[in-house]
Design a protein around this motif. Structure first.
Motif, mmCIF file in Angstrom:
data_model
loop_
_atom_site.group_PDB
_atom_site.id
_atom_site.type_symbol
_atom_site.label_atom_id
_atom_site.label_comp_id
_atom_site.label_asym_id
_atom_site.label_seq_id
_atom_site.Cartn_x
_atom_site.Cartn_y
_atom_site.Cartn_z
ATOM 1 N N THR A 179 0.235 -3.848 0.392
ATOM 2 C CA THR A 179 0.894 -4.949 1.085
ATOM 3 C C THR A 179 0.723 -4.888 2.813
ATOM 4 O O THR A 179 1.038 -3.863 3.182
ATOM 5 C CB THR A 179 2.324 -4.929 0.605
ATOM 6 O OG1 THR A 179 2.885 -6.161 1.161
ATOM 7 C CG2 THR A 179 2.966 -3.822 1.124
ATOM 8 N N GLN A 180 0.628 -5.987 3.400
ATOM 9 C CA GLN A 180 0.123 -5.868 4.880
ATOM 10 C C GLN A 180 1.622 -5.831 5.553
ATOM 11 O O GLN A 180 2.288 -6.698 5.093
ATOM 12 C CB GLN A 180 -0.595 -6.739 5.379
ATOM 13 C CG GLN A 180 -0.544 -7.295 6.708
ATOM 14 C CD GLN A 180 -1.745 -6.213 7.369
ATOM 15 O OE1 GLN A 180 -2.772 -5.911 6.878
ATOM 16 N NE2 GLN A 180 -1.318 -5.514 8.558
ATOM 17 N N VAL A 181 1.773 -4.820 6.621
ATOM 18 C CA VAL A 181 2.777 -4.819 7.187
ATOM 19 C C VAL A 181 2.248 -5.158 8.937
ATOM 20 O O VAL A 181 1.450 -4.422 9.377
ATOM 21 C CB VAL A 181 3.500 -3.567 7.371
ATOM 22 C CG1 VAL A 181 4.732 -3.413 8.434
ATOM 23 C CG2 VAL A 181 4.132 -3.319 5.774
ATOM 24 N N VAL B 223 -1.860 -1.586 6.101
ATOM 25 C CA VAL B 223 -1.682 -1.946 4.885
ATOM 26 C C VAL B 223 -0.891 -0.874 4.282
ATOM 27 O O VAL B 223 -1.436 0.385 4.356
ATOM 28 C CB VAL B 223 -2.887 -2.220 4.142
ATOM 29 C CG1 VAL B 223 -2.653 -2.521 2.742
ATOM 30 C CG2 VAL B 223 -3.574 -3.525 4.803
ATOM 31 N N TYR B 224 0.138 -0.997 3.629
ATOM 32 C CA TYR B 224 0.812 -0.119 2.911
ATOM 33 C C TYR B 224 0.721 0.191 1.232
ATOM 34 O O TYR B 224 0.800 -0.888 0.777
ATOM 35 C CB TYR B 224 2.433 -0.237 3.034
ATOM 36 C CG TYR B 224 2.744 0.047 4.825
ATOM 37 C CD1 TYR B 224 2.440 -0.607 5.707
ATOM 38 C CD2 TYR B 224 3.425 1.252 4.790
ATOM 39 C CE1 TYR B 224 2.658 -0.218 6.951
ATOM 40 C CE2 TYR B 224 3.997 1.560 5.930
ATOM 41 C CZ TYR B 224 3.326 1.034 7.021
ATOM 42 O OH TYR B 224 3.904 1.267 8.274
ATOM 43 N N THR C 234 1.920 -1.049 12.215
ATOM 44 C CA THR C 234 1.115 -1.799 11.456
ATOM 45 C C THR C 234 -0.156 -1.434 10.577
ATOM 46 O O THR C 234 -1.109 -0.500 11.048
ATOM 47 C CB THR C 234 0.541 -2.821 12.604
ATOM 48 O OG1 THR C 234 1.581 -3.466 13.333
ATOM 49 C CG2 THR C 234 -0.582 -3.840 12.090
ATOM 50 N N TRP D 223 4.341 6.961 -0.566
ATOM 51 C CA TRP D 223 3.670 5.672 0.036
ATOM 52 C C TRP D 223 2.590 6.266 1.134
ATOM 53 O O TRP D 223 2.818 7.149 1.770
ATOM 54 C CB TRP D 223 4.893 5.133 0.825
ATOM 55 C CG TRP D 223 5.602 4.360 0.008
ATOM 56 C CD1 TRP D 223 6.840 4.589 -0.505
ATOM 57 C CD2 TRP D 223 5.430 2.925 -0.405
ATOM 58 N NE1 TRP D 223 7.415 3.265 -1.218
ATOM 59 C CE2 TRP D 223 6.821 2.652 -1.122
ATOM 60 C CE3 TRP D 223 4.540 1.844 0.012
ATOM 61 C CZ2 TRP D 223 6.630 1.033 -1.605
ATOM 62 C CZ3 TRP D 223 4.775 0.487 -0.595
ATOM 63 C CH2 TRP D 223 5.811 0.284 -1.562
ATOM 64 N N ARG E 235 -0.348 4.641 4.183
ATOM 65 C CA ARG E 235 -0.746 3.376 4.854
ATOM 66 C C ARG E 235 -2.029 3.458 5.700
ATOM 67 O O ARG E 235 -2.686 4.730 5.720
ATOM 68 C CB ARG E 235 0.262 3.156 5.828
ATOM 69 C CG ARG E 235 0.502 4.346 7.192
ATOM 70 C CD ARG E 235 1.505 3.608 8.134
ATOM 71 N NE ARG E 235 1.662 4.701 8.988
ATOM 72 C CZ ARG E 235 2.615 4.721 9.937
ATOM 73 N NH1 ARG E 235 3.684 3.633 9.900
ATOM 74 N NH2 ARG E 235 2.864 5.606 10.898
ATOM 75 N N LEU F 211 9.688 -2.445 1.904
ATOM 76 C CA LEU F 211 8.941 -2.648 0.766
ATOM 77 C C LEU F 211 9.310 -2.071 -0.820
ATOM 78 O O LEU F 211 10.037 -1.161 -0.928
ATOM 79 C CB LEU F 211 7.569 -1.776 1.201
ATOM 80 C CG LEU F 211 7.043 -1.748 2.423
ATOM 81 C CD1 LEU F 211 5.714 -1.121 2.588
ATOM 82 C CD2 LEU F 211 6.642 -3.382 2.680
ATOM 83 N N GLY G 120 5.787 -6.953 1.886
ATOM 84 C CA GLY G 120 5.111 -6.795 3.410
ATOM 85 C C GLY G 120 5.397 -8.226 4.187
ATOM 86 O O GLY G 120 5.724 -9.062 3.555
ATOM 87 N N GLU H 114 2.909 -3.678 -5.187
ATOM 88 C CA GLU H 114 3.661 -3.605 -3.774
ATOM 89 C C GLU H 114 4.095 -4.938 -3.592
ATOM 90 O O GLU H 114 3.320 -6.161 -3.980
ATOM 91 C CB GLU H 114 3.021 -3.061 -2.908
ATOM 92 C CG GLU H 114 2.320 -1.487 -3.155
ATOM 93 C CD GLU H 114 1.166 -1.479 -3.534
ATOM 94 O OE1 GLU H 114 0.440 -0.451 -3.228
ATOM 95 O OE2 GLU H 114 0.654 -2.740 -4.040
#
Length: 122
Positions: free
Chosen positions: A116-118, A93-94, A91, A36, A38, A20, A9, A6
């Motif tokens: 990947t952090q959002v 991690v995806y 918010t 996907w 999260r 993403l 983010g 990924e």
């Protein structure tokens, strides 16, 4: 198995957008339905969206319906998650995931990316 990576983010203000990407390698991409998920701190990993092998039949969690769009480019072995009107509660991690069959639970997906952090600020 298919390998998934990924990207995309980051930190965004509420109301903003992020896209993403998830690049697949190792096996024929079109063999897999893609999804996907999260995971927010202290919470279980939860379903966000899924798309079929051909790119049809997108399916969304109620919490993101109308704001997020899942798509895939089979020529580029990539699946995307376009996220609009982001909220602080998005918010997390995806994670990108691949499934041999169709499903929307974690158990349906056999291959996972590293996440990947959002982060959405208020």
């Amino acid at each position: 198995q298919v390998q998934l990576v990924e990207s995309g983010g980051g930190l965004v203000e509420a109301g903003g957008s992020l896209r993403l990407s998830c690049a697949a390698s190792g096996r024929t991409f079109t063999r897999y339905n893609m999804g996907w998920f999260r995971q927010a701190p202290g919470k279980e990993r939860s379903f966000v969206a899924a798309i079929s092998r051909s790119g049809g039949a997108p399916y969304y969690a109620d919490s993101v319906k109308g704001r997020f769009t899942i798509s895939r480019d089979n020529a580029e072995n990539t699946v995307y998650l376009e996220m609009n009107s982001l909220k602080p509660e998005d918010t997390a991690v995806y994670y990108c995931a691949a499934a041999a069959g169709w499903g929307i639970t974690k158990a349906d997906f056999g291959s996972w990316g590293q996440g990947t952090q959002v982060t959405v600020s208020s």
